[in-house]
Design an enzyme around this catalytic site. Structure first.
Site, short mmCIF file in Angstrom:
data_model
loop_
_atom_site.label_atom_id
_atom_site.label_comp_id
_atom_site.label_asym_id
_atom_site.label_seq_id
_atom_site.Cartn_x
_atom_site.Cartn_y
_atom_site.Cartn_z
CB SER A 52 -0.94 0.00 1.21
OG SER A 52 -0.22 -0.24 2.40
CE LYS A 119 -0.44 -8.14 3.14
NZ LYS A 119 -0.90 -8.22 1.73
CD GLU A 121 -2.51 -8.36 -2.88
OE1 GLU A 121 -3.13 -8.54 -3.95
OE2 GLU A 121 -2.23 -7.23 -2.44
CD GLU A 188 -7.45 -5.09 1.42
OE1 GLU A 188 -6.40 -5.74 1.35
OE2 GLU A 188 -7.57 -3.92 1.03
O1 KIV Z 1 -0.53 -3.42 1.55
C1 KIV Z 1 -1.16 -3.36 2.62
O2 KIV Z 1 -1.08 -2.39 3.36
C2 KIV Z 1 -2.01 -4.49 2.94
C3 KIV Z 1 -2.89 -4.35 4.15
C4 KIV Z 1 -4.06 -3.53 3.80
C5 KIV Z 1 -3.29 -5.65 4.70
O3 KIV Z 1 -2.03 -5.46 2.25
#
Ligand code: KIV
Length: 271
Positions: A52, A119, A121, A188
């Site tokens: 993000s 993380k 997706e 999300e």
């Molecule tokens: O990129 C990000 O900040 C995210 C969060 C919203 C979980 O994936």
């Protein structure tokens, strides 16, 4: 990052164990040294260097132009600030889509910059990538529901899993991600009731963002919760500060004082 520092930080195992203890998990994004210091000082459990940053740091309309180099640069900076919170790096668009070998290599780059996990997706077959990265010793957080890297397939930033077939698929995918070895899953923009079902169906914690109150933890984007950027309020965000307003006011005051000869005063000078 020294070894001692990493041991003091929350680990993936401790984050996972919070679910069994019934303790809510507090997560927030951070991208730079001051925001990461604030998160750590305030007792956040897990800090995500989210892609993000494409939106809130680079001013892009999507996360699709965020590169591995961008992510590693910000991960290294956040690593310098965190003493207690677990540091997770967000694998950017296409960095885990070309095969398990490349995914593991890129995940390893995050670890080399101080991340304790990554993380990723959701995409079809993601469980193989989750398994390969976990097997390499790198904790993985899954991400279901709205997956902004797939914005062109999804067609808009909207709630996912509203129809029964989509909801069932999401539930099955959460179970696959758990079996593959993930330590947590971000949900999300998922309807509250579906998030509650997924939370009940898996043993690893669910971390919600726009997924209602029944997930095991919550995450928000730092700049959203502090309202650091002008723009429309998102329904799932609570603003805990009017940061943009406060900063613009302070900068306006400084400008007035410089122009009016009030700053600097005698006390700000040196003999
Ligand atoms: O990129 C990000 O900040 C995210 C969060 C919203 C979980 O994936």
């Amino acid at each position: 990052m020294g070894t001692e520092q990493s041991i003091e930080r929350m680990t993936a195992a401790q984050i996972t164990a919070k679910k069994a203890d019934g303790a809510k998990i507090v997560c927030l994004t951070a991208y730079d040294y001051p925001s990461a210091l604030v998160c750590d000082e305030a007792g956040v459990d897990l800090v995500l260097v989210g892609d993000s940053l494409g939106n809130v740091i680079h001013g892009e309309p999507t996360t699709l132009r965020v590169t591995m180099d961008d992510m590693l640069y910000h991960t290294r900076i956040v690593d310098r600030a965190l003493k207690r919170a677990m540091l997770v790096g967000d694998m950017p668009f296409l960095s885990f889509s070309l095969g398990e070998i490349e995914a593991v290599r890129n995940a390893g780059e995050f670890v080399a910059c101080g991340a304790q996990g990554v993380k990723i997706e959701w995409q079809p077959g993601i469980e193989r990538v989750v398994g390969a990265i976990s097997d390499a010793g790198i904790p993985v957080m899954g991400h279901l529901g709205l997956t902004p890297q797939a914005i062109h397939r999804i067609g808009g930033y909207r709630v996912q899993g509203r129809d029964a077939a989509q909801a069932e698929l999401m539930l099955r995918e959460a179970e696959k991600i758990e079996r593959a070895g993930a330590f947590a899953i971000v949900l999300e923009l998922v309807p509250t009731e579906l998030a509650r079902r997924i939370t009940g169906a898996v043993k690893i914690p669910t971390i919600g963002i726009g997924a209602g109150p029944y997930t095991d933890g919550q995450i928000l984007v730092f700049h959203d919760m502090l309202h650091m950027l002008p723009g429309k309020k998102l329904k799932h965000v609570k603003r805990y500060l009017d940061g943009f307003e406060a900063m613009a006011r302070a900068v306006g005051e400084y400008s007035d004082e410089v122009r009016g000869g009030k700053f600097p005063g005698e006390e700000h000078g040196f003999s």
